[in-house]
Design an enzyme around this catalytic site. Sequence first.
Site, PDB file in Angstrom:
ATOM      1  N   ARG A  18       0.510 -14.767 -11.343  1.00 57.09           N
ATOM      2  CA  ARG A  18       1.069 -14.192 -12.579  1.00 57.09           C
ATOM      3  C   ARG A  18       0.985 -15.188 -13.731  1.00 57.09           C
ATOM      4  O   ARG A  18       0.672 -14.814 -14.867  1.00 57.09           O
ATOM      5  CB  ARG A  18       2.516 -13.741 -12.382  1.00 57.09           C
ATOM      6  CG  ARG A  18       2.638 -12.500 -11.509  1.00 57.09           C
ATOM      7  CD  ARG A  18       4.078 -12.143 -11.256  1.00 57.09           C
ATOM      8  NE  ARG A  18       4.736 -13.283 -10.615  1.00 57.09           N
ATOM      9  CZ  ARG A  18       6.038 -13.526 -10.692  1.00 57.09           C
ATOM     10  NH1 ARG A  18       6.831 -12.746 -11.388  1.00 57.09           N
ATOM     11  NH2 ARG A  18       6.556 -14.562 -10.071  1.00 57.09           N
ATOM     12  N   ASN A  36       4.579  -8.725 -10.088  1.00 56.71           N
ATOM     13  CA  ASN A  36       4.338  -8.551  -8.658  1.00 56.71           C
ATOM     14  C   ASN A  36       4.813  -7.159  -8.254  1.00 56.71           C
ATOM     15  O   ASN A  36       5.809  -6.660  -8.776  1.00 56.71           O
ATOM     16  CB  ASN A  36       5.129  -9.582  -7.842  1.00 56.71           C
ATOM     17  CG  ASN A  36       4.505 -10.956  -7.862  1.00 56.71           C
ATOM     18  OD1 ASN A  36       3.339 -11.122  -8.158  1.00 56.71           O
ATOM     19  ND2 ASN A  36       5.290 -11.954  -7.544  1.00 56.71           N
TER      20      ASN A  36
END
Length: 89
Positions: A18, A36
């Site tokens: 990320r 996520n």
Amino acid sequence: MGQYRIVVSGRVQGVGFRYFTLSKALEFDIKGWVRNREDGTVEASASGTESQLSDFIASLRRGTRFSLVENLEITPEEDRGEYAGFRIK
């Protein structure tokens, strides 16, 4: 301008993916978000010019040295101009 929903599968959670996505979004001036998902994938919504999006998606395909990207699912979305920047959800 275009916008895509991108779902990245493989070893992409617990490896800084990320934050990598955020850094690439800033590099290519992409607007949107990344998060996520419970199934182990990483999902992003990305908005930019076709050239910016192409470069951004290519970098996600390569991933980091800690990740293993197995697949990218890319779906066009309507660009509603809703993103001011890029963030991690």
